[in-house]
Every structure is written in structure tokens, then in C-alpha cells.
Design a protein around this motif. Structure first.
Motif, short mmCIF file in Angstrom:
data_model
loop_
_atom_site.label_atom_id
_atom_site.label_comp_id
_atom_site.label_asym_id
_atom_site.label_seq_id
_atom_site.Cartn_x
_atom_site.Cartn_y
_atom_site.Cartn_z
N ILE A 176 7.93 16.93 3.22
CA ILE A 176 7.77 17.73 4.44
C ILE A 176 7.93 16.82 5.66
O ILE A 176 7.13 15.90 5.85
N PRO A 177 8.98 17.04 6.47
CA PRO A 177 9.26 16.11 7.58
C PRO A 177 8.06 15.91 8.51
O PRO A 177 7.80 14.78 8.93
N GLU A 178 7.33 16.94 8.80
CA GLU A 178 6.20 16.80 9.72
C GLU A 178 5.11 15.91 9.13
O GLU A 178 4.44 15.17 9.86
N ALA A 179 4.94 16.00 7.83
CA ALA A 179 3.93 15.15 7.18
C ALA A 179 4.37 13.69 7.24
O ALA A 179 3.55 12.78 7.43
N LEU A 180 5.68 13.46 7.11
CA LEU A 180 6.22 12.11 7.22
C LEU A 180 6.00 11.57 8.62
O LEU A 180 5.58 10.42 8.83
N GLN A 181 6.29 12.42 9.62
CA GLN A 181 6.12 12.03 11.02
C GLN A 181 4.67 11.61 11.30
O GLN A 181 4.42 10.57 11.90
N GLU A 182 3.74 12.40 10.81
CA GLU A 182 2.32 12.08 11.01
C GLU A 182 1.99 10.71 10.43
O GLU A 182 1.30 9.91 11.06
N ARG A 187 16.16 19.54 6.44
CA ARG A 187 15.09 18.52 6.32
C ARG A 187 15.67 17.11 6.43
O ARG A 187 15.05 16.23 7.00
N ARG A 188 16.86 16.91 5.87
CA ARG A 188 17.49 15.57 5.97
C ARG A 188 17.71 15.22 7.43
O ARG A 188 17.44 14.10 7.88
N LYS A 189 18.26 16.21 8.19
CA LYS A 189 18.52 15.98 9.61
C LYS A 189 17.23 15.68 10.36
O LYS A 189 17.15 14.75 11.16
N ARG A 190 16.22 16.47 10.10
CA ARG A 190 14.93 16.32 10.77
C ARG A 190 14.33 14.95 10.47
O ARG A 190 13.82 14.27 11.37
N ILE A 191 14.42 14.53 9.22
CA ILE A 191 13.85 13.22 8.84
C ILE A 191 14.59 12.09 9.54
O ILE A 191 13.97 11.15 10.05
N MET A 192 15.92 12.18 9.62
CA MET A 192 16.68 11.12 10.28
C MET A 192 16.34 11.07 11.77
O MET A 192 16.33 9.98 12.37
N GLU A 193 16.06 12.22 12.40
CA GLU A 193 15.61 12.20 13.80
C GLU A 193 14.25 11.52 13.94
O GLU A 193 14.02 10.76 14.87
N ILE A 194 13.38 11.81 13.00
CA ILE A 194 12.03 11.24 13.06
C ILE A 194 12.06 9.72 12.86
O ILE A 194 11.45 8.98 13.63
N ARG A 238 0.88 -1.16 0.00
CA ARG A 238 0.00 0.00 0.00
C ARG A 238 0.92 1.21 0.00
O ARG A 238 1.60 1.49 0.99
N VAL A 239 0.96 1.92 -1.11
CA VAL A 239 1.87 3.05 -1.23
C VAL A 239 1.13 4.32 -0.84
O VAL A 239 0.04 4.59 -1.35
N GLU A 240 1.70 5.10 0.09
CA GLU A 240 1.06 6.33 0.52
C GLU A 240 1.97 7.52 0.22
O GLU A 240 3.15 7.52 0.57
N ALA A 241 1.38 8.52 -0.42
CA ALA A 241 2.11 9.73 -0.77
C ALA A 241 2.21 10.63 0.45
O ALA A 241 1.22 10.87 1.13
N VAL A 242 3.41 11.12 0.73
CA VAL A 242 3.62 12.07 1.82
C VAL A 242 3.68 13.48 1.21
O VAL A 242 4.36 13.69 0.20
N ALA A 243 2.98 14.42 1.86
CA ALA A 243 2.91 15.77 1.31
C ALA A 243 4.31 16.34 1.10
O ALA A 243 5.21 16.17 1.93
N SER A 244 4.53 16.99 -0.02
CA SER A 244 5.82 17.58 -0.38
C SER A 244 5.55 19.01 -0.87
O SER A 244 4.47 19.31 -1.36
N ASP A 245 6.55 19.87 -0.70
CA ASP A 245 6.42 21.23 -1.23
C ASP A 245 7.61 21.54 -2.12
O ASP A 245 8.29 20.61 -2.58
N ASP A 246 7.91 22.81 -2.35
CA ASP A 246 8.97 23.08 -3.32
C ASP A 246 10.38 22.90 -2.74
O ASP A 246 11.38 23.13 -3.44
N GLU A 247 10.47 22.42 -1.51
CA GLU A 247 11.78 21.97 -0.98
C GLU A 247 11.81 20.44 -0.83
O GLU A 247 12.72 19.89 -0.21
N GLY A 248 10.78 19.76 -1.32
CA GLY A 248 10.75 18.30 -1.23
C GLY A 248 9.80 17.83 -0.15
O GLY A 248 8.89 18.56 0.26
#
Lengths: 399, 399
Positions: free
Chosen positions: A153-159, A187-194, A141-151
Motif C-alpha cells: 500500500i503506497p500510503e503505508a510505505l510513505q508513512e 501503485r507503481r507510479k505512486r510509489i515512484m513518486e513517493i 532492521r527489517v520492517e513490514a509495510v502493510a499490503s492488501d490484495d493488490e500488494g
């Protein structure tokens, strides 16, 4: 009595070709100008040196070239790749490297090793169309994570991660396919923390990272990976030649061992000849200089295309201005369809990839991917003028 | 938090390497004499000519070698293969041919396109160990069909088909792996009559068919295939070189299209360079003469091994006398274990493949596969003497 249609597996019964490969029936016609493929420019291919190397390895090292080999790939090349990764801030040994026959295969092997039907996979939106296909074949089941013009969004991934377990997160942090966007360091750092708080594997797919024409390089996400949670996908397709089908995965040993079992039961090993050619080319120290030459060629092509878009595309159009890679991403005004636009473009013998197939949720109807690495300057000039004209006509005709 | 072991798919969580690849850790040691692999003899590799061809195609045809290619394989090679098959009594067009990266991949792609978990697959007993692994990865229920010293028994196959639907029947009619047995023409005809009444696909895997050293060739089962029910697997591994990973499937177009979708989503295409090398070699008309040279080499090797077995193996041992291929099949007396015999053989630096892994039902504990194509004459003499000695010791020590 025999009816093969009644025999195909669930995954394959309704499977269709991906849009890029399907467009090939048009784009391979003479006189057609295509911005659809992900083809590197043939003028960058170091074919004379590869010819000399191929002949040399076949003559001097014939058994290594021609006999069965090991499933993880030849040691010298795995050591070279491990060394490169270490220099790039990812300490790695040969045991962390698996040679594959292109990143498509890296994706297939990892999916096969990890996914049961129904497993969740989180992806950028939009993302690489073939990845969506492959995850689908394994029933994910593939789910799209919200992205903006910087790629992404870490918070959307976290959710998404907090709503339930996921097996894989698939990211293309550098010059993303299809958007050309590069994920910023913050964002890379934030994602790795999440992701640290979740048992999920991150795929860092990086086929274009070395093709940077402006701005500063951003370190790999895997440089922040203490737990072995990131599988890094590297490839020689865009920096030597795609027809050789040479790529690699750098990952935790436990994951590497499963990928090797996948290779054993898939194609046994990547051809030794193509491995030895790439190894010799890299060991001669030719790769870095060659990448620099490629970047000069592609920077020019990117700049040419951006300036042609400024000239020829109607003012209602929007597009990205990527710092590297092979693609940029353009949008028709809301309500227009890039699939419908193909009905104008194909008869005019010009093609791009309609963007909707890059979205896991079927959105992005007004988007399109344009490749700037393959067409010659003359073709680019002619093709973008043609495409701009057809877009103008479509906008005039209405939705 | 991150624990990759908790993430692997059902198929991969408990997956182990196949026995031949696992033995490689020993057999790759210097001084080790191995009858385990399926390795062709390096002395047959036409490496000088391949070196010249590789250099030529890279220089003269660099875009075709190095750019992305089509997933079904280059047209000229598909046409060559279709022509060969037609000459061998199987009318075929390029559309019926899919180029793969070795027959292992042919098997993987066909399994993926056909099998849902729980589907039945019928196999010879014993059969090729990697095929059992691949069917298992796709969750198939593999059932062994009774076989005797002429191969699979048609009536036993019929009984199996009458108990319920099966998706695939997997057969190696020529110089079978592991037994070396060739299925007689009468049985081929009978099997084709039987399968006609059932909606099942037959895989005719034929990597060794052209390596015949005595007796008369038997036509392919696919010559009797009116319904498109047989997928024929051919390979260049044993008649040019396995390290190139070049093989093909000849089948109904509907099946070929699914295999091509599988390629698209797997490794995209087989490397163009290896395809063009094999194509040029075949188009020069070199293959037939080369096969004849291989047969001369292997006939000698087979005869040498048979005569060494007569001399060195204890009288309690039995073995097949194959007309071609790379393997013969030997049996310890009932109650003895060829896996246990490895504990004698490995310290003596000689190896074979224990036979039980070739049986879908775990029988065949007393059997072993011996390869006669790879070892030099001197190694064969030394190795068979050593192995005979160790068998003698094991028989003396008791079960």
C-alpha cells in the motif's frame, strides 16, 4: 581446546536454514508430493539444445569458457540484457548490467554493498523468505509495510519513509513470492513518486515477470526511474533453468561498480561456461519462443491447481488466483496454524511452505504458499486431494 | 534527492578493486605481455573432453544439471573429494565437504561465518591480496606474522597468539601466493602444536599443492589435525580450469554446516552443470594423468623463466626458485618501488604485480610477483627481456 561454536560470528551463531531448504529433507524422499519449492517444471528445460551449445562453446571458444573472466560478466551477454531492458522501456547500456550467480546472489551483493548493522529495510508483507534471511545476516532492521490484495500500500510505505531514513525497499511487483499478487500500474507510479523524495534504493525483484498466463503485462517500475534509484533484478532461473544459477542486476553505474567489487571479493565471477551457454541461447533468439512454451505449460498447471482447490479444499479455505508466476497463496481460517498442519501433511507425504516465515513480523500463522509449476498433473491431482483431506481433518480436530 | 554514494555500507564506501583485477585493463590489451595474473596456461585446458562430458551430462542427467540442487554440493563429488583427502592422510566423509564456486568464495563464506568487526586474523607476510581484502570487508584486524625464506615463523605466530585471542590463521603452505615458498614439515608440526593451545581456526589454503615440479611433497597440515581445527581449501581452478569456478572446503561438520547456511543465503548452490562436469571428469579417473601433464608444461615454464631471469634481470635483483605452483617472487634493491617501476613497464606493455598489496602492513614496497604459468615461451622470452631492460633503466634513473 578447539570449540568452533565459540568462534562463529554474531550473524551466524544462531542462524538456521530457511524453511524451504529444511523441508527438502522430506520433499526429496521418493513418493513425496511437494508444493513447497519454487522449482520450475523439468519438462520445460531445453536440455538437448543446451547440450549442443555447451559442447559447441567449449570446443570453439575454450579459452573464454575456461580461463578466468571479468567480474561484471561477459560483454556479449551484458549487451544482450541491456538491449532487452531498453526494449522493455528501461534504457540501459552494458555498464548498467552485472551478471550474478542467481538472484539470491544479486540480493547478497547489494545487501553487502549497502547495509550497516541497524539500517532499515522496508519490505512487502509477506515477502520472499530468503530476502528476510539475507537482510538479517547484514544486521538490518527489517520492517513490514502493510499490503492488501493488490500488494504493498503506497500510503503505508510513505508513512514508513517519513518516520526516518531507510536504505532499501524490497519489492517483487510481478506475481509476488509468496502471494502471486501483481502490483497495479497506478501503485507503481505512486510509489515512484513517493520514493523520489527520499534517499533510498528500490530493489525491483522480477524473477517471474515473463511468466504471464492471463491479463495484461504491467511495465517495470524502473521505466519510471529517472534518478537511477531502482536496481532491477532479472533471472534466467525460471525461464531457462535454475541449476545454471544465472541472473543479473540492471542499475545505476555507481551501484553496478560496487556490486562488481562485491563479486571480485566473493566468487570472482560467475562461471564463464554457464554465461556463454545462456548468451548463445539468447543470441540465437530462442528465449522468446521458449518463454511462450513455458507459459503454455504453466497456464495449464495453474488452471489445474485452481480447479483442484475448488474441488478438494474445505469451503473455509481462501486462496489467490494469480495471473502468472509459480505460486498461489492460501489461508486457513483465523486461529489455525499452517505449521501445525504440517504434522498432518508430512506423514501423508505432501508438503507446502507454511506462510509465517514470509512475514518480517512473525504474523501470517494461518497462511501457506503452494507452488503449481513443478508437480506433474497426476501428482497434483493426488497431492491436492491428500492435502485437502488433511486440512479437513485438522479443521475437525480443532486448533 | 537520490545519491547512492551516501548509501553504501562502511565496508564498501571506500572499497577499491584489487591490484590484479585493476591491472587487467592494461593486460587485456592486445600485444601486452602479462606476468600479473594467476592464470593457468590455456594449453592445459582439457576442453575437448569437457565438451563431450558437458553434452553427455546435459543429455543423460538433465534434471540433476538444470533443476535446483542442494547447497552443500552434489553427493558424488563430495564423496570423491572425501576419498581423495582420506588417501592424502586426512580422514574425511562427504559431510565434511562443502562445494564452493572457487576458493575466493570458500574464503568469503568462512569469513562471513566467523568474523565480527574487530576480530583478529593472523596472516603470513606477504599473503594473498584478495584474502586481505575479504578479511577487511568483514571488519577484521589483520596482523602480519613475521615470515622468512621458509615461510611463516612458528615462534612469531606463538607470540601473536599469546598476546590475545584470534579467530583465524590464514596460511598457504604449498608454493605460497605470492612468494612460491613451501612451508617445511617441521614448521607445520610446530604450528599445529602451537595452535592446539588456542581456540582459533586455521585455514590451509592449497590451490597449488598438486602442481609440484621438483622436491618431495609435504603432507597437509590437516593430517595433524585431531581437533577439527583446520579448514582445508582445495580447488579445481589450477588443475582443471578456473573459468568453471569449482572449489571445496574440507572441515569439521559443525563448520561445514555454517558454510552451507552461508551458501544457502549467498548463491544457493554452485551450478549443478559445472559440478557434474568436474565430477564426471574425476570419476573417469582423468584428473591424476591430467595433473601430470600440467606439471610437465609448468616445469618447463618455470625453468624457462628462471633461466631468462638469470640472463636479463640486473644483478641487483633477487628472486625465489619455487618447487611448484605458478609464481615466483622478486625483489628490487631496498629503497626502490615496484609500483614506481610500473610507470616504466606499462608503456613497454609488460606487467607483473607490485608486491606491497600482499602485505597487511603496507611494507614490501620493493617486491613483485611474477607468474610463470600463463605466457607462451615466445612471450616469456620477449616479456622478461623487456622487463629486465625497464628495471635496468629504473635503477639507472634512481629511486
Amino acid at each position: 581446546m578447539f570449540d568452533s561454536n565459540a568462534l562463529f560470528s554474531k550473524a551466524f551463531a544462531g542462524l538456521k536454514g530457511n524453511i524451504i531448504r529444511e523441508l527438502y529433507q522430506y520433499t526429496s524422499q521418493p513418493g513425496f508430493i511437494s508444493f513447497a519449492g519454487g522449482n520450475p517444471s523439468p519438462e520445460t528445460f531445453p536440455n538437448e539444445e543446451l547440450a549442443e551449445i555447451a559442447s559447441k562453446v567449449l570446443k570453439e571458444n575454450s579459452i573464454a569458457c575456461l580461463q578466468y573472466g571479468v567480474s561484471n560478466g561477459i560483454l556479449s551477454l551484458r549487451e544482450y540484457i541491456a538491449g532487452q531492458m531498453t526494449e522493455e522501456g528501461v534504457p540501459a547500456k552494458a555498464e548498467n548490467v552485472v551478471i550474478t550467480s542467481g538472484s539470491q546472489q544479486s540480493m547478497d551483493l547489494l545487501s553487502k554493498a549497502m547495509l550497516n548493522p541497524g539500517d532499515r529495510v522496508l519490505v512487502e508483507s509477506p515477502t520472499y523468505v530468503a530476502a528476510l534471511k539475507i537482510f538479517g545476516i547484514y544486521g538490518a532492521r527489517v520492517e513490514a509495510v502493510a499490503s492488501d490484495d493488490e500488494g504493498i500500500i503506497p500510503e503505508a510505505l510513505q508513512e514508513k519513509l517519513e518516520t526516518g531514513p531507510a536504505k532499501l525497499i524490497y519489492l517483487i511487483p510481478n506475481f509476488q513470492n509468496p502471494t502471486g499478487i501483481t502490483l497495479p500500474w497506478e501503485r507503481r507510479k505512486r510509489i515512484m513518486e513517493i520514493v523520489k523524495k527520499h534517499n533510498v534504493l528500490v530493489i525491483e525483484d522480477d524473477p517471474y515477470g515473463k511468466l504471464r498466463y492471463s491479463g495484461d503485462p504491467v511495465p517495470h517500475m524502473k521505466t519510471l526511474d529517472e534518478a537511477g534509484q531502482v536496481a532491477y533484478f532479472g533471472s534466467f532461473s525460471k525461464i531457462i533453468a535454475p541449476g545454471l544459477r544465472m541472473a543479473y542486476v540492471v542499475c545505476q553505474e555507481a551501484v553496478a561498480r560496487k556490486l562488481v567489487l562485491g563479486k571480485q571479493n566473493n566468487d570472482m565471477h560467475t562461471p564463464n561456461l554457464t554465461q556463454l551457454i545462456v548468451n548463445e541461447y539468447c543470441r540465437r533468439g530462442r528465449l522468446q519462443a521458449h518463454i511462450e512454451e513455458c507459459c503454455l505449460v504453466y497456464k495449464k498447471k495453474r488452471d489445474t491447481m485452481l480447479s483442484l482447490l475448488d474441488t478438494h479444499f474445505p469451503k473455509e479455505m481462501r486462496w489467490t488466483r494469480p495471473d502468472g508466476g509459480l505460486f498461489l497463496w492460501s489461508k486457513l481460517p483465523e486461529g489455525y496454524s499452517s505449521m501445525k498442519l504440517l504434522e498432518y501433511a508430512i506423514p501423508a507425504k505432501v508438503a507446502y511452505v507454511p506462510g509465517d516465515s514470509f512475514f518480517a513480523d512473525g504474523s501470517g500463522v494461518n497462511t501457506m504458499r503452494l507452488n503449481f509449476s513443478n508437480a506433474s498433473k497426476a501428482d497434483m491431482e493426488k497431492g491436492i486431494a491428500l492435502l485437502g483431506e488433511q486440512i479437513g481433518q485438522y479443521l475437525k480436530d480443532g486448533k
